[in-house]
Design an enzyme around this catalytic site. Sequence first.
Site, PDB file in Angstrom:
ATOM      1  N   GLU A  35       0.879  -1.171   0.000  1.00 20.34           N
ATOM      2  CA  GLU A  35       0.000   0.000   0.000  1.00 20.34           C
ATOM      3  C   GLU A  35       0.918   1.223   0.000  1.00 20.34           C
ATOM      4  OE1 GLU A  35      -2.710   0.423   3.324  1.00 20.34           O
ATOM      5  OE2 GLU A  35      -3.495   2.284   2.483  1.00 20.34           O
ATOM      6  N   ARG A 261       5.628 -13.002   9.492  1.00 17.59           N
ATOM      7  CA  ARG A 261       6.259 -11.731   9.168  1.00 17.59           C
ATOM      8  C   ARG A 261       7.597 -11.614   9.888  1.00 17.59           C
ATOM      9  NH1 ARG A 261       2.605  -8.015   9.282  1.00 17.59           N
ATOM     10  NH2 ARG A 261       3.852  -6.210   9.679  1.00 17.59           N
ATOM     11  N   LYS A 271       4.329   0.994   9.553  1.00 11.24           N
ATOM     12  CA  LYS A 271       4.465   2.225   8.782  1.00 11.24           C
ATOM     13  C   LYS A 271       3.868   3.409   9.538  1.00 11.24           C
ATOM     14  CE  LYS A 271       3.133   0.141   4.845  1.00 11.24           C
ATOM     15  NZ  LYS A 271       2.647   0.018   3.470  1.00 11.24           N
TER      16      LYS A 271
HETATM   17  P1  ATP Z   1       1.780  -1.706   8.175  1.00 16.32           P
HETATM   18  O1  ATP Z   1       3.281  -1.618   8.332  1.00 16.32           O
HETATM   19  O2  ATP Z   1       1.152  -0.390   8.230  1.00 16.32           O
HETATM   20  O3  ATP Z   1       1.190  -2.786   9.006  1.00 16.32           O
HETATM   21  P2  ATP Z   1       1.982  -3.392   5.910  1.00 16.32           P
HETATM   22  O4  ATP Z   1       3.390  -3.585   6.297  1.00 16.32           O
HETATM   23  O5  ATP Z   1       1.020  -4.511   5.985  1.00 16.32           O
HETATM   24  O6  ATP Z   1       1.444  -2.163   6.706  1.00 16.32           O
HETATM   25  P3  ATP Z   1       1.664  -3.370   3.068  1.00 16.32           P
HETATM   26  O7  ATP Z   1       2.039  -2.280   2.162  1.00 16.32           O
HETATM   27  O8  ATP Z   1       0.272  -3.833   3.051  1.00 16.32           O
HETATM   28  O9  ATP Z   1       2.009  -2.795   4.452  1.00 16.32           O
HETATM   29  O10 ATP Z   1       2.643  -4.602   2.872  1.00 16.32           O
HETATM   30  C1  ATP Z   1       2.934  -5.132   1.606  1.00 16.32           C
HETATM   31  C2  ATP Z   1       3.320  -6.571   1.707  1.00 16.32           C
HETATM   32  O11 ATP Z   1       4.432  -6.732   2.575  1.00 16.32           O
HETATM   33  C3  ATP Z   1       2.206  -7.391   2.278  1.00 16.32           C
HETATM   34  O12 ATP Z   1       2.042  -8.527   1.468  1.00 16.32           O
HETATM   35  C4  ATP Z   1       2.668  -7.784   3.642  1.00 16.32           C
HETATM   36  O13 ATP Z   1       2.211  -9.052   3.986  1.00 16.32           O
HETATM   37  C5  ATP Z   1       4.191  -7.736   3.516  1.00 16.32           C
HETATM   38  N1  ATP Z   1       4.793  -7.370   4.803  1.00 16.32           N
HETATM   39  C6  ATP Z   1       4.520  -6.288   5.541  1.00 16.32           C
HETATM   40  N2  ATP Z   1       5.222  -6.299   6.682  1.00 16.32           N
HETATM   41  C7  ATP Z   1       5.976  -7.422   6.667  1.00 16.32           C
HETATM   42  C8  ATP Z   1       6.922  -8.005   7.577  1.00 16.32           C
HETATM   43  N3  ATP Z   1       7.237  -7.428   8.734  1.00 16.32           N
HETATM   44  N4  ATP Z   1       7.488  -9.177   7.229  1.00 16.32           N
HETATM   45  C9  ATP Z   1       7.187  -9.762   6.053  1.00 16.32           C
HETATM   46  N5  ATP Z   1       6.303  -9.276   5.160  1.00 16.32           N
HETATM   47  C10 ATP Z   1       5.703  -8.114   5.459  1.00 16.32           C
END
Ligand code: ATP
Length: 553
Positions: A35, A261, A271
Amino acid sequence: MTTESAPVSNFLRTIVQEDLKCGKHQTIVTRFPPEPNGYLHIGHAKSICLNFGLAREFGGRCHLRFDDTNPVKEETEYIESIKESVRWLGFSWGAHLYYASDYFEQLYLWAEHLIAQGKAYVDDLTADEIRAHRGTLTEPGTESPYRGRSVEENLDLFRRMRAGEFADGAKVLRARIDMASPNMNLRDPVLYRIIHAPHPHVGDAWCIYPMYDYAHGQSDAIEGITHSICTLEFEDHKPLYEWFLDNLPVPNRPRQYEFARLNLTYAIMSKRKLLQLVKDGDVTGWDDPRMPTIMGIRRRGYTPEAIRNFCETIGVGRSDSWIEMSILEDSVRQDLNERAPRAMAVLRPLKLVIENYPDGQAEEFSIANHPQKPELGSRAVPFCGELFIERDDFMEEPPKGFHRLVPGQEVRLRGACIVKCTGVEKDSEGNVVAVRCTYDPETRSGLPGAERKVKGVVHWVSARHAVRAEVRLYDRLFTEPNPAGDDWKLFLNQASVEVLSDCKLEPSLAQANSEDRFQFERQGYFCADLKESRPGAPVFNRTVTLRDSWIKK
Ligand code: ATP
Ligand code: MG
């Protein structure tokens, strides 16, 4: 050359292998769906390496898709930085750059399809009321009084929502599934909300926007994604993901898989919180070298290889765990140890005067750029009767075991010769302003006397030839391994950066280009700052110390 570890098997690799082997798929299509509401962080790097990595390994493709369903938080700056981060990590989406917003028309038509099937309705409850009606994990929810609207009324209202007749929050479109479902995500989830705001990609075209859950799986289906890989928190959303695929005439049937994650100690991965640090001025921006963002880590001096290797090393599993920051730091140490040329830089200078060195004379020592890699060549390092050494490489009254410069004792100047300390010069307050010594010309590098052993070796820079530079020493952003809770900002490390403005570098470093990386002998790995360093006026960031200085803390 750097070595990247060979792929270790993981459950997703196995699934892909089997799907290809049994002919379920001829080729695989994955996607990375950020996003655009912030910069990518190291957690995203794990997802990028996984999705693009699988596609590369199995000859498939990976799409970059912006999940841009919430115009209020999304910005073009973020879109650009995300593309740059993925490219910098070494991956390419080729022609496959997509935006969920490109599918808004299709998603809208599918929403009408659900309405026509009696599977979606327009609800006038407010967001708070909807929340109150949802029930809890132990109690079923309550049906909305608007749930029984006719197909005609729903279609009419939904079209008027799109036409802009209603204010933000006045109505939503919800799926009609089951208010008593044990899975809260199936209790008539919201599909569309009204937001009168321009969108960074589609401008003013829309005032209703699909929710993530509704947009995501259908975007996967439109793009022909085979393996839709997301983090574990979406496991509970999977029945909804499949409900949409079951109830819509989608052209393909993607399948969702979840993995754990990345959680990294001494860092935050949200974020929202990273944005708060930027807004509150706790850091200089999203790309501050202390930030766990890909752009921050890059400015810090990490290499894409180090990050890819890190992601491969930590593996992909299905249970949540924490990875130590020291593992990330080790990955860049390992990489830079192999490839970074060595150089000498004095960070906190103290003058060293060589009494028996002929006035006005200078010479050059040829010093290898890498102790184990002759192919990296050598450079000429100028030497004269006045040098700089590191302030803490001299002690007037040393503790036991101090093997650097001490009155009456000898040390070797790295790559040059042996000097013996004869005394000090002090200012009126008694501070040491210079150290005096004599040198032994017989011990010059290259001569037989160079073999003579002394206990200490220190680095140095010729005072007359030194290049003055700013060097920033970075440390971890937080003092706690897990800076959680409402007070997470209390754990900010107040000493996470130290700016040294009068460092003395050997002249070969003067022309460093931004992003050139070096090992400063005995100090650590440093990188010429991406934004502020210029040939002729270098600014260096410390990427990491030579050894893990946190072990004892
Ligand atoms: P926020 O940090 O606000 O929770 P988000 O990290 O989920 O948001 P996205 O832009 O939706 O932000 O993430 C894009 C992709 O990265 C998604 O498929 C998500 O599953 C993956 N992702 C996000 N954070 C992690 C993480 N800590 N480890 C592995 N994959 C991640
Ligand atoms: Mg997300």
